[in-house]
Design an enzyme around this catalytic site. Sequence first.
Site, mmCIF file in Angstrom:
data_model
loop_
_atom_site.group_PDB
_atom_site.id
_atom_site.type_symbol
_atom_site.label_atom_id
_atom_site.label_comp_id
_atom_site.label_asym_id
_atom_site.label_seq_id
_atom_site.Cartn_x
_atom_site.Cartn_y
_atom_site.Cartn_z
ATOM 1 N N PHE A 39 19.066 -25.424 27.454
ATOM 2 C CA PHE A 39 20.257 -25.311 27.086
ATOM 3 C C PHE A 39 21.263 -26.042 26.281
ATOM 4 C CE2 PHE A 39 22.916 -23.279 29.450
ATOM 5 C CZ PHE A 39 24.863 -23.619 28.975
ATOM 6 N N LYS B 282 8.867 -26.809 24.381
ATOM 7 C CA LYS B 282 9.481 -24.999 24.513
ATOM 8 C C LYS B 282 10.789 -25.355 24.561
ATOM 9 C CE LYS B 282 10.383 -22.208 26.673
ATOM 10 N NZ LYS B 282 11.715 -22.261 26.979
ATOM 11 N N GLU C 24 14.779 -21.324 24.761
ATOM 12 C CA GLU C 24 15.255 -19.878 24.077
ATOM 13 C C GLU C 24 17.294 -19.411 23.913
ATOM 14 O OE1 GLU C 24 14.636 -20.556 26.900
ATOM 15 O OE2 GLU C 24 14.620 -18.853 27.980
ATOM 16 N N SER D 241 17.102 -25.965 34.693
ATOM 17 C CA SER D 241 18.012 -25.917 36.560
ATOM 18 C C SER D 241 17.110 -26.435 37.829
ATOM 19 C CB SER D 241 18.907 -24.948 36.667
ATOM 20 O OG SER D 241 17.868 -23.643 36.030
ATOM 21 N N CYS E 18 24.608 -32.713 32.965
ATOM 22 C CA CYS E 18 23.968 -32.340 34.116
ATOM 23 C C CYS E 18 25.088 -33.098 34.433
ATOM 24 C CB CYS E 18 22.125 -32.809 34.159
ATOM 25 S SG CYS E 18 22.689 -34.117 33.144
ATOM 26 N N GLU F 7 26.729 -25.976 41.633
ATOM 27 C CA GLU F 7 26.641 -26.987 39.615
ATOM 28 C C GLU F 7 27.055 -24.812 39.421
ATOM 29 O OE1 GLU F 7 23.137 -26.616 37.606
ATOM 30 O OE2 GLU F 7 23.686 -28.990 36.773
#
Length: 494
Positions: free
Chosen positions: A156, A180, A183, A233, A288, A385
């Site tokens: 995301f 993909k 979402e 992740s 990240c 994280e």
Amino acid sequence: MTLVSARPHPHTCHNLIGGNWHPSSGGLRELLSPHDGSLIGHVPMSTAAEAQEAVRAAAQAFPAWRALTLKERTVPLFRWRELMLTHLAELSALAASESGKTVAEARAGILKGIEVAEFALSLQNLDSGGSMEVSQGVTCQMQRRPLGVVVGITPFNFPAMVPLWMIPIAMTVGNCFVLKPSEKVPLTSQKIGELFVAAGYPAGVFSIVNGGKDTVEALIDCKDVAAVGFVGSTPAARAVYQRATNLGKRALALGGAKNPVILVPDADPDLSVQGIVDSFTGCAGQRCMAASLLIAVGNVDHLISAVVKKAASLKLGKDQQMGAIIDAAAKTRINDIIGRAEHSGAKLILDGRKVTAPTGCNGGHWLAPTIIDHATPDMECATTEIFGPVLTIVRVPDLSTALALEAVSTYGNAVSVFTTNGRVARTVTEHATSGMIGINIGVPVPREPFSFGGTKSSKFGHGDITGKSSLDFWTHLVKLTSKWSGTAAQNWMS
Ligand code: NAD
């Protein structure tokens, strides 16, 4: 995100299959603005049949697409780049609205994605393979061949940039790409897909299938999918890598991070304070490459005080210096980690939890910069994280202890050092175990044509996701050895 039965929002994502937009028969989920909580669209959870249909259409498009020369394949990419720049303001607003970034951050991410496309465009001049007469009359040549249908699965936090790490390079070298998108942020990908169609890419060369984990698994399982690129992740990266490689497919899966910054007393105050604050608060810490662990070597209190002061002064808002947290669940998770850090004895020297939302944004998810000092290396806040604007400080007596801490981290995305001493910088460079190393820079993100990628649990698979070394991931290398002369050299091999 909740499953809804209400009438679809005007911004309801469709799947791009075989060059046409199709509504999905999967259930719809709401897309809520992280800035203010308003409904901004719906995203479908596509069925396995829809994933298979997209891969089938991509496989049909592949023979004609791979038959083009690399130069021919760049023609629509040149047009797409122009379209992206024409629509930059619209795309930036869209990416900000669904990800919670500031509009300036969203714009910067899109421009970075376009930079990857520029690298792909340069391949027509750079990637001429290699050829050499290895003995009299015998020539060896290297050629790159596309893999076929490849899939990209994205997170995301960079709605445009991360998909664009993969798409332009993978397609330019001759693959058909099925995206993909996350979402949580599918709207930017829809717009990017519209621009790929408008740029004249043949049907099936670029496709989008919306959905979540089940859709990812259905795509990986498709027989015609040759390779899987993933960014997200660590648990999901590990699962995707294992699923794809168990099926004998090529996979590169980039995971999470806990990036340390090593701060020594001789660091330049301006450079270090600005670099550290920008790094842990940029994109509200949801990147990240964010510095999330400050390893303070010796007495650096003067620098830490300045970091606290600067971070406390940041203004929140979509047109300000720091944006929002992606959703309510993420904000709760971050708040809980901060609470547990305090409970275990760490000291909160900047607490952003009670911040007032910007005007008109009460329904959004806002958290101001937060700094946790005197954490011990084993605490959750020092090892996990957090993915929010939270900096954890661990105090160590010397550089070798700092480097030992960096080395035991399960993650290995990036590490930075702030110093004015060349020997310190060199020692960190030589001993760091992370994939990307920064000297006096808080976000040591390599720019094209340099490759992006970490080590340890931050990356599963070989090669890198962007830059030159991504070419090895998206292609087969074919070696051609030829002899056309009767007088060519003979040896024991030929
Ligand atoms: P996420 O792992 O929840 O989701 C990423 C993608 O994987 C989404 O498209 C999602 O639908 C899919 N997915 C989720 N769980 C899955 C599963 N079990 N199996 C298959 N697919 C699954 O990540 P996120 O919350 O969207 O993004 C944030 C994470 O991404 C952070 O950990 C961040 O560090 C990481 N990230 C890493 C890089 C990098 O280059 N290393 C870059 C950006 C983000």
